[in-house]
Design a protein around this motif. Structure first.
Motif, PDB file in Angstrom:
ATOM      1  N   ARG A   9      -2.246  -5.491  51.599  1.00 20.11           N
ATOM      2  CA  ARG A   9      -2.973  -5.054  50.340  1.00 20.11           C
ATOM      3  C   ARG A   9      -3.441  -3.596  50.904  1.00 20.11           C
ATOM      4  NH1 ARG A   9      -0.722  -8.658  49.112  1.00 20.11           N
ATOM      5  NH2 ARG A   9       0.601  -7.060  48.305  1.00 20.11           N
ATOM      6  N   LEU A  10      -3.901  -3.263  51.982  1.00 18.47           N
ATOM      7  CA  LEU A  10      -4.002  -1.911  52.206  1.00 18.47           C
ATOM      8  C   LEU A  10      -3.047  -0.956  52.024  1.00 18.47           C
ATOM      9  CD1 LEU A  10      -5.870  -2.174  55.753  1.00 18.47           C
ATOM     10  CD2 LEU A  10      -7.061  -1.903  53.589  1.00 18.47           C
ATOM     11  N   GLN A  11      -1.676  -1.367  52.134  1.00 20.74           N
ATOM     12  CA  GLN A  11      -0.585  -0.392  51.509  1.00 20.74           C
ATOM     13  C   GLN A  11      -0.799  -0.115  50.098  1.00 20.74           C
ATOM     14  OE1 GLN A  11       1.490   1.147  53.412  1.00 20.74           O
ATOM     15  NE2 GLN A  11       0.922   0.249  55.317  1.00 20.74           N
ATOM     16  N   ASP A  12      -1.270  -1.184  49.319  1.00 24.09           N
ATOM     17  CA  ASP A  12      -1.475  -0.998  48.033  1.00 24.09           C
ATOM     18  C   ASP A  12      -2.485   0.130  47.686  1.00 24.09           C
ATOM     19  OD1 ASP A  12      -0.011  -3.180  47.666  1.00 24.09           O
ATOM     20  OD2 ASP A  12      -1.325  -4.688  46.929  1.00 24.09           O
ATOM     21  N   VAL A  13      -3.448   0.360  48.486  1.00 25.96           N
ATOM     22  CA  VAL A  13      -4.527   1.161  48.318  1.00 25.96           C
ATOM     23  C   VAL A  13      -4.275   2.667  48.879  1.00 25.96           C
ATOM     24  CG1 VAL A  13      -6.177  -0.413  47.734  1.00 25.96           C
ATOM     25  CG2 VAL A  13      -6.038   0.500  49.945  1.00 25.96           C
ATOM     26  N   ARG A  14      -3.350   2.624  49.934  1.00 30.21           N
ATOM     27  CA  ARG A  14      -2.954   4.144  50.634  1.00 30.21           C
ATOM     28  C   ARG A  14      -2.574   5.290  49.524  1.00 30.21           C
ATOM     29  NH1 ARG A  14       0.481   4.002  55.048  1.00 30.21           N
ATOM     30  NH2 ARG A  14      -0.395   5.563  55.827  1.00 30.21           N
ATOM     31  N   PRO A  15      -1.752   4.834  48.778  1.00 28.25           N
ATOM     32  CA  PRO A  15      -1.544   6.136  47.915  1.00 28.25           C
ATOM     33  C   PRO A  15      -2.530   6.891  47.202  1.00 28.25           C
ATOM     34  CG  PRO A  15       0.265   4.091  47.581  1.00 28.25           C
ATOM     35  CD  PRO A  15      -0.973   3.660  48.297  1.00 28.25           C
ATOM     36  N   ASN A  16      -3.349   5.948  46.711  1.00 31.33           N
ATOM     37  CA  ASN A  16      -4.505   6.431  45.972  1.00 31.33           C
ATOM     38  C   ASN A  16      -5.225   7.474  46.762  1.00 31.33           C
ATOM     39  OD1 ASN A  16      -4.263   5.326  43.625  1.00 31.33           O
ATOM     40  ND2 ASN A  16      -5.132   3.277  44.238  1.00 31.33           N
ATOM     41  N   LEU A  17      -5.585   7.020  48.018  1.00 29.69           N
ATOM     42  CA  LEU A  17      -6.262   7.743  49.197  1.00 29.69           C
ATOM     43  C   LEU A  17      -5.310   9.116  49.603  1.00 29.69           C
ATOM     44  CD1 LEU A  17      -7.532   4.932  51.334  1.00 29.69           C
ATOM     45  CD2 LEU A  17      -8.834   6.233  49.586  1.00 29.69           C
ATOM     46  N   GLN A  18      -4.218   9.049  49.712  1.00 27.64           N
ATOM     47  CA  GLN A  18      -3.343   9.864  50.357  1.00 27.64           C
ATOM     48  C   GLN A  18      -3.213  10.952  49.118  1.00 27.64           C
ATOM     49  OE1 GLN A  18       0.272   7.550  50.972  1.00 27.64           O
ATOM     50  NE2 GLN A  18      -0.199   7.326  53.084  1.00 27.64           N
ATOM     51  N   ALA A  19      -3.212  10.544  47.832  1.00 26.74           N
ATOM     52  CA  ALA A  19      -3.352  11.565  46.857  1.00 26.74           C
ATOM     53  C   ALA A  19      -4.664  12.490  46.776  1.00 26.74           C
ATOM     54  CB  ALA A  19      -3.347  11.010  45.421  1.00 26.74           C
ATOM     55  N   ASP A  20      -5.576  12.230  47.542  1.00 30.89           N
ATOM     56  CA  ASP A  20      -6.732  13.130  47.686  1.00 30.89           C
ATOM     57  C   ASP A  20      -6.722  13.556  49.078  1.00 30.89           C
ATOM     58  OD1 ASP A  20      -7.728  12.974  45.369  1.00 30.89           O
ATOM     59  OD2 ASP A  20      -8.784  10.893  45.559  1.00 30.89           O
ATOM     60  N   GLY A  21      -5.594  13.464  49.914  1.00 30.47           N
ATOM     61  CA  GLY A  21      -5.649  13.891  51.279  1.00 30.47           C
ATOM     62  C   GLY A  21      -6.247  13.109  52.393  1.00 30.47           C
ATOM     63  N   ASP A  23      -6.408   8.840  54.062  1.00 28.68           N
ATOM     64  CA  ASP A  23      -5.751   7.509  54.482  1.00 28.68           C
ATOM     65  C   ASP A  23      -6.664   6.467  55.015  1.00 28.68           C
ATOM     66  OD1 ASP A  23      -3.566   5.895  54.578  1.00 28.68           O
ATOM     67  OD2 ASP A  23      -2.344   7.351  55.850  1.00 28.68           O
ATOM     68  N   VAL A  24      -6.090   5.307  55.083  1.00 25.20           N
ATOM     69  CA  VAL A  24      -6.785   4.164  55.573  1.00 25.20           C
ATOM     70  C   VAL A  24      -5.857   3.572  56.733  1.00 25.20           C
ATOM     71  CG1 VAL A  24      -6.254   2.482  53.808  1.00 25.20           C
ATOM     72  CG2 VAL A  24      -8.212   2.239  55.231  1.00 25.20           C
ATOM     73  N   GLU A  25      -6.408   3.190  57.905  1.00 22.95           N
ATOM     74  CA  GLU A  25      -5.840   2.476  59.003  1.00 22.95           C
ATOM     75  C   GLU A  25      -6.355   1.067  59.060  1.00 22.95           C
ATOM     76  OE1 GLU A  25      -5.317   5.021  62.296  1.00 22.95           O
ATOM     77  OE2 GLU A  25      -4.508   6.706  61.328  1.00 22.95           O
ATOM     78  N   PHE A  26      -5.339   0.169  59.207  1.00 22.41           N
ATOM     79  CA  PHE A  26      -6.087  -1.429  59.654  1.00 22.41           C
ATOM     80  C   PHE A  26      -6.477  -1.053  61.250  1.00 22.41           C
ATOM     81  CE2 PHE A  26      -5.190  -5.251  61.756  1.00 22.41           C
ATOM     82  CZ  PHE A  26      -6.046  -6.277  60.989  1.00 22.41           C
ATOM     83  N   VAL A  27      -7.485  -1.558  61.627  1.00 29.22           N
ATOM     84  CA  VAL A  27      -7.899  -1.732  63.049  1.00 29.22           C
ATOM     85  C   VAL A  27      -7.949  -3.124  63.656  1.00 29.22           C
ATOM     86  CG1 VAL A  27      -9.737  -1.372  64.773  1.00 29.22           C
ATOM     87  CG2 VAL A  27      -9.114   0.336  62.899  1.00 29.22           C
ATOM     88  N   SER A  28      -8.738  -3.923  62.684  1.00 27.11           N
ATOM     89  CA  SER A  28      -8.517  -5.407  63.183  1.00 27.11           C
ATOM     90  C   SER A  28      -9.207  -6.281  62.000  1.00 27.11           C
ATOM     91  CB  SER A  28      -9.556  -5.516  64.374  1.00 27.11           C
ATOM     92  OG  SER A  28     -11.030  -5.125  64.289  1.00 27.11           O
ATOM     93  N   LEU A  29      -9.139  -7.463  62.403  1.00 24.32           N
ATOM     94  CA  LEU A  29      -9.704  -8.697  61.567  1.00 24.32           C
ATOM     95  C   LEU A  29     -10.354  -9.657  62.302  1.00 24.32           C
ATOM     96  CD1 LEU A  29      -9.759 -10.283  58.586  1.00 24.32           C
ATOM     97  CD2 LEU A  29      -7.747 -11.277  59.004  1.00 24.32           C
ATOM     98  N   SER A  30     -11.700  -9.969  62.048  1.00 18.84           N
ATOM     99  CA  SER A  30     -12.297 -10.794  62.931  1.00 18.84           C
ATOM    100  C   SER A  30     -12.144 -12.458  62.355  1.00 18.84           C
ATOM    101  CB  SER A  30     -13.765 -10.527  62.964  1.00 18.84           C
ATOM    102  OG  SER A  30     -14.465 -10.797  61.572  1.00 18.84           O
ATOM    103  N   ASP A  31     -12.834 -13.311  63.144  1.00 19.99           N
ATOM    104  CA  ASP A  31     -12.570 -14.665  62.615  1.00 19.99           C
ATOM    105  C   ASP A  31     -13.510 -14.846  61.548  1.00 19.99           C
ATOM    106  OD1 ASP A  31     -10.826 -15.010  64.658  1.00 19.99           O
ATOM    107  OD2 ASP A  31     -12.198 -15.975  66.242  1.00 19.99           O
ATOM    108  N   ASP A  32     -14.431 -14.185  61.319  1.00 17.05           N
ATOM    109  CA  ASP A  32     -15.257 -14.444  60.179  1.00 17.05           C
ATOM    110  C   ASP A  32     -15.103 -13.537  58.726  1.00 17.05           C
ATOM    111  OD1 ASP A  32     -16.233 -12.032  61.460  1.00 17.05           O
ATOM    112  OD2 ASP A  32     -18.132 -12.416  61.096  1.00 17.05           O
ATOM    113  N   GLY A  33     -13.793 -13.066  58.908  1.00 16.10           N
ATOM    114  CA  GLY A  33     -13.268 -12.235  57.707  1.00 16.10           C
ATOM    115  C   GLY A  33     -13.900 -10.810  57.515  1.00 16.10           C
ATOM    116  N   VAL A  34     -14.159 -10.142  58.550  1.00 21.43           N
ATOM    117  CA  VAL A  34     -14.525  -8.863  58.421  1.00 21.43           C
ATOM    118  C   VAL A  34     -13.270  -7.937  58.892  1.00 21.43           C
ATOM    119  CG1 VAL A  34     -16.116  -6.988  59.257  1.00 21.43           C
ATOM    120  CG2 VAL A  34     -16.837  -9.482  59.166  1.00 21.43           C
ATOM    121  N   VAL A  35     -13.036  -7.231  58.005  1.00 22.08           N
ATOM    122  CA  VAL A  35     -11.796  -6.158  58.256  1.00 22.08           C
ATOM    123  C   VAL A  35     -12.371  -4.856  58.564  1.00 22.08           C
ATOM    124  CG1 VAL A  35      -9.877  -5.169  57.367  1.00 22.08           C
ATOM    125  CG2 VAL A  35     -10.478  -7.413  56.549  1.00 22.08           C
ATOM    126  N   SER A  36     -12.188  -4.430  59.804  1.00 19.42           N
ATOM    127  CA  SER A  36     -12.248  -3.071  60.546  1.00 19.42           C
ATOM    128  C   SER A  36     -11.274  -2.119  60.125  1.00 19.42           C
ATOM    129  CB  SER A  36     -12.695  -3.292  61.927  1.00 19.42           C
ATOM    130  OG  SER A  36     -13.495  -3.940  62.325  1.00 19.42           O
TER     131      SER A  36
END
Length: 74
Positions: A9-21, A23-36
């Motif tokens: 899903r992060l790949q879906d949003v990357r083109p919008n961010l890249q269009a403005d110079g 980007d987003v990189e996945f770091v981690s996902l905790s057991d309680d559903g927090v995406v870093s």
């Protein structure tokens, strides 16, 4: 499995961010559903990065993957 869904899903949003110079990189996902993630490029220093993170990336991930509770920037 959940981590792979988040990454896809992060790949879906990357083109919008890249269009403005940025980007987003996945770091981690905790057991309680927090995406870093790491915002890079123009997003890394943009004064509106927090709004992009919460109203863009987090809202999209929560809508697509109910197990995601929040997205935080590291």
């Amino acid at each position: 499995m959940l981590e792979e869904q988040v990454k896809a899903r992060l790949q879906d949003v990357r083109p919008n961010l890249q269009a403005d110079g940025g980007d987003v990189e996945f770091v981690s996902l905790s057991d309680d559903g927090v995406v870093s993630v790491k915002l890079t490029g123009a997003c890394g220093c943009c004064p509106r990065a927090e709004m992009t993170l919460k109203t863009g990336i987090e809202a999209y991930l929560k809508r697509e993957i109910p197990q995601v509770n929040s997205v935080v920037r590291v």
